[in-house]
Enzyme design. Structure first.
Site, PDB file in Angstrom:
ATOM      1  N   VAL A 104      26.198  14.622  -7.867  1.00 41.32           N
ATOM      2  CA  VAL A 104      26.575  15.595  -6.825  1.00 41.32           C
ATOM      3  C   VAL A 104      26.344  17.029  -7.324  1.00 41.32           C
ATOM      4  CG1 VAL A 104      28.195  14.076  -5.641  1.00 41.32           C
ATOM      5  CG2 VAL A 104      29.023  15.442  -7.567  1.00 41.32           C
ATOM      6  N   HIS A 123      24.992  10.403  -2.814  1.00 38.70           N
ATOM      7  CA  HIS A 123      26.458  10.497  -2.885  1.00 38.70           C
ATOM      8  C   HIS A 123      26.951  11.873  -2.459  1.00 38.70           C
ATOM      9  CE1 HIS A 123      26.763   6.925  -5.906  1.00 38.70           C
ATOM     10  NE2 HIS A 123      26.508   6.535  -4.667  1.00 38.70           N
ATOM     11  N   CYS A 166      33.312  18.561   7.775  1.00 36.00           N
ATOM     12  CA  CYS A 166      34.540  18.487   8.594  1.00 36.00           C
ATOM     13  C   CYS A 166      34.747  17.033   9.001  1.00 36.00           C
ATOM     14  CB  CYS A 166      34.394  19.345   9.862  1.00 36.00           C
ATOM     15  SG  CYS A 166      35.803  19.147  10.980  1.00 36.00           S
ATOM     16  N   CYS A 199      34.860  16.898  13.136  1.00 34.20           N
ATOM     17  CA  CYS A 199      33.702  17.046  14.044  1.00 34.20           C
ATOM     18  C   CYS A 199      32.369  16.794  13.351  1.00 34.20           C
ATOM     19  CB  CYS A 199      33.714  18.455  14.662  1.00 34.20           C
ATOM     20  SG  CYS A 199      33.214  19.763  13.509  1.00 34.20           S
ATOM     21  N   CYS A 237      37.696  24.175   9.606  1.00 35.70           N
ATOM     22  CA  CYS A 237      36.261  23.952   9.835  1.00 35.70           C
ATOM     23  C   CYS A 237      35.707  25.167  10.578  1.00 35.70           C
ATOM     24  CB  CYS A 237      36.071  22.695  10.677  1.00 35.70           C
ATOM     25  SG  CYS A 237      34.435  22.552  11.415  1.00 35.70           S
ATOM     26  N   CYS A 294      34.888  23.712  14.431  1.00 35.89           N
ATOM     27  CA  CYS A 294      35.941  23.291  15.389  1.00 35.89           C
ATOM     28  C   CYS A 294      37.295  23.893  15.040  1.00 35.89           C
ATOM     29  CB  CYS A 294      36.041  21.759  15.414  1.00 35.89           C
ATOM     30  SG  CYS A 294      36.826  21.052  13.960  1.00 35.89           S
ATOM     31  N   SER A 313      24.544   3.818 -15.259  1.00 41.68           N
ATOM     32  CA  SER A 313      25.054   2.578 -15.858  1.00 41.68           C
ATOM     33  C   SER A 313      24.754   1.364 -14.981  1.00 41.68           C
ATOM     34  CB  SER A 313      26.571   2.681 -16.058  1.00 41.68           C
ATOM     35  OG  SER A 313      27.198   2.867 -14.794  1.00 41.68           O
ATOM     36  N   GLU A 354      21.436   3.757 -23.988  1.00 42.04           N
ATOM     37  CA  GLU A 354      21.602   2.406 -24.558  1.00 42.04           C
ATOM     38  C   GLU A 354      21.273   1.403 -23.464  1.00 42.04           C
ATOM     39  OE1 GLU A 354      25.620   3.157 -25.513  1.00 42.04           O
ATOM     40  OE2 GLU A 354      26.329   2.694 -23.503  1.00 42.04           O
ATOM     41  N   ALA A 390      18.170  11.572 -22.695  1.00 46.39           N
ATOM     42  CA  ALA A 390      17.260  11.900 -21.588  1.00 46.39           C
ATOM     43  C   ALA A 390      16.456  13.171 -21.859  1.00 46.39           C
ATOM     44  CB  ALA A 390      18.074  12.058 -20.299  1.00 46.39           C
TER      45      ALA A 390
HETATM   46  N1  APR Z   1      20.760  10.419 -21.942  1.00 43.50           N
HETATM   47  C1  APR Z   1      20.518   9.283 -21.234  1.00 43.50           C
HETATM   48  N2  APR Z   1      21.496   8.496 -20.730  1.00 43.50           N
HETATM   49  C2  APR Z   1      22.763   8.881 -20.955  1.00 43.50           C
HETATM   50  C3  APR Z   1      23.098  10.050 -21.683  1.00 43.50           C
HETATM   51  C4  APR Z   1      22.021  10.828 -22.180  1.00 43.50           C
HETATM   52  N3  APR Z   1      22.245  11.952 -22.879  1.00 43.50           N
HETATM   53  N4  APR Z   1      24.456  10.142 -21.738  1.00 43.50           N
HETATM   54  C5  APR Z   1      24.945   9.083 -21.071  1.00 43.50           C
HETATM   55  N5  APR Z   1      23.942   8.319 -20.600  1.00 43.50           N
HETATM   56  C6  APR Z   1      24.039   7.098 -19.790  1.00 43.50           C
HETATM   57  C7  APR Z   1      25.148   6.159 -20.204  1.00 43.50           C
HETATM   58  O1  APR Z   1      24.692   5.252 -21.205  1.00 43.50           O
HETATM   59  C8  APR Z   1      25.433   5.428 -18.878  1.00 43.50           C
HETATM   60  O2  APR Z   1      24.595   4.295 -18.738  1.00 43.50           O
HETATM   61  O3  APR Z   1      24.355   7.511 -18.473  1.00 43.50           O
HETATM   62  C9  APR Z   1      25.075   6.457 -17.813  1.00 43.50           C
HETATM   63  C10 APR Z   1      26.274   7.071 -17.113  1.00 43.50           C
HETATM   64  O4  APR Z   1      26.897   6.040 -16.393  1.00 43.50           O
HETATM   65  P1  APR Z   1      28.098   6.408 -15.411  1.00 43.50           P
HETATM   66  O5  APR Z   1      29.049   7.298 -16.123  1.00 43.50           O
HETATM   67  O6  APR Z   1      28.588   5.102 -14.830  1.00 43.50           O
HETATM   68  O7  APR Z   1      27.421   7.285 -14.258  1.00 43.50           O
HETATM   69  P2  APR Z   1      26.593   6.770 -13.013  1.00 43.50           P
HETATM   70  O8  APR Z   1      25.802   5.555 -13.353  1.00 43.50           O
HETATM   71  O9  APR Z   1      25.863   7.942 -12.484  1.00 43.50           O
HETATM   72  O10 APR Z   1      27.744   6.372 -11.948  1.00 43.50           O
HETATM   73  C11 APR Z   1      27.312   5.995 -10.661  1.00 43.50           C
HETATM   74  O11 APR Z   1      29.599   5.876  -9.919  1.00 43.50           O
HETATM   75  O12 APR Z   1      31.689   6.756  -9.977  1.00 43.50           O
HETATM   76  C12 APR Z   1      30.554   6.662  -9.209  1.00 43.50           C
HETATM   77  O13 APR Z   1      29.864   8.163  -7.566  1.00 43.50           O
HETATM   78  C13 APR Z   1      29.959   8.006  -8.951  1.00 43.50           C
HETATM   79  O14 APR Z   1      27.630   8.582  -8.771  1.00 43.50           O
HETATM   80  C14 APR Z   1      28.586   7.916  -9.595  1.00 43.50           C
HETATM   81  C15 APR Z   1      28.326   6.420  -9.641  1.00 43.50           C
END
Ligand code: APR
Length: 232
Positions: free
Chosen positions: A90, A106, A114, A117, A133, A136, A174, A200, A216
């Protein structure tokens, strides 16, 4: 020319300083999902929820895109085919890094909605409980963020992109939240190559054709350079 569809999660913004959700000390270790990320939680305690998103909005305003965000923008500019970025995040770091037409499934911290509306506007830095809002005038403003139990945005558009993808990459997620966690299967059904880029191996790693391990900010620029070096 090949279409690339990329799904990103909190991990791509981690090195910019934004907390992920499920890592050690992540947001879901500090807050209860049902209290701050559900419509019921908002109805029960709007001040707690507005406070949670105000804090995240302030934090997100104070950080910069990292090399991974910028590399994906470079890929969009340099790749001969379409590059679609779908994010679960987000924050606005993809846009700050130069990416275009990012699909926020998301919602966004920058948006206000709002609940009476359906009007949308740019959220103030701090949204108060009972904020009226602008359309409205009812006290029904909420963050324009998709909570658990709500339908993610732009799903038809996302499935159309997945159905015509030649390459699908999941970066920094994840893979524990649906429907995003199943995008890899949609892409594979369309015959796409799939790659997971993460710190990982995730639980879903074996479902990808390949995966690239590392931070990343290092792995994504390298992955993009390799793609752009391909003879088109
Ligand atoms: N480089 C690459 N990957 C990374 C790094 C990094 N520096 N740091 C963390 N990660 C990986 C972690 O290993 C994990 O797999 O990013 C992932 C983060 O996972 P989450 O915290 O579960 O985030 P996300 O997958 O975006 O969650 C999905 O869940 O809670 C809801 O709406 C929320 O959009 C979110 C959704």
């Amino acid at each position: 020319m090949e279409k690339i569809v990329i799904l990103t999660g909190a991990g791509i913004s981690a090195e910019s300083g934004l907390s992920t959700f499920r890592d050690e000390g992540g947001l879901w270790a500090q807050h209860r999902i049902e209290e701050v990320a559900t419509p019921e939680g908002f109805a029960r305690n709007p001040a707690l929820v507005q406070g949670f998103y105000n804090a995240r909005r302030t934090q997100a305003a104070g950080v910069e895109p990292n090399a991974a965000h910028k590399a994906l923008a470079r890929l969009q500019r340099g790749w001969p085919g379409e590059v679609v970025i779908v994010t679960q995040n987000v924050d606005s770091l993809h846009e700050a890094g130069g990416a275009r037409n990012v699909i926020h499934m998301h919602g966004t911290l920058a948006g206000a909605l709002c609940s009476a509306c359906g009007h949308r506007w740019i959220a103030p830095p701090e949204m108060a409980v009972g904020e009226p809002c602008p359309s409205c005038n009812r006290p029904t403003a909420r963050p324009d963020v998709v909570w658990f139990g709500e339908m993610p945005y732009h799903m038809d558009e996302i499935y159309d992109h997945l159905a015509s993808a030649s390459l699908f990459a999941a970066i920094g997620t994840s893979g524990q939240v649906y429907p995003a966690a199943a995008f890899v299967h949609e892409a594979q059904a369309a015959g796409a190559q799939t790659v997971e880029i993460n710190l990982e191996p995730t639980l879903g790693a074996t479902g990808f054709d390949t995966y690239i391990l590392g931070k990343a900010s290092e792995t994504v620029p390298h992955w993009v350079e390799q793609l752009l070096a391909r003879p088109s």
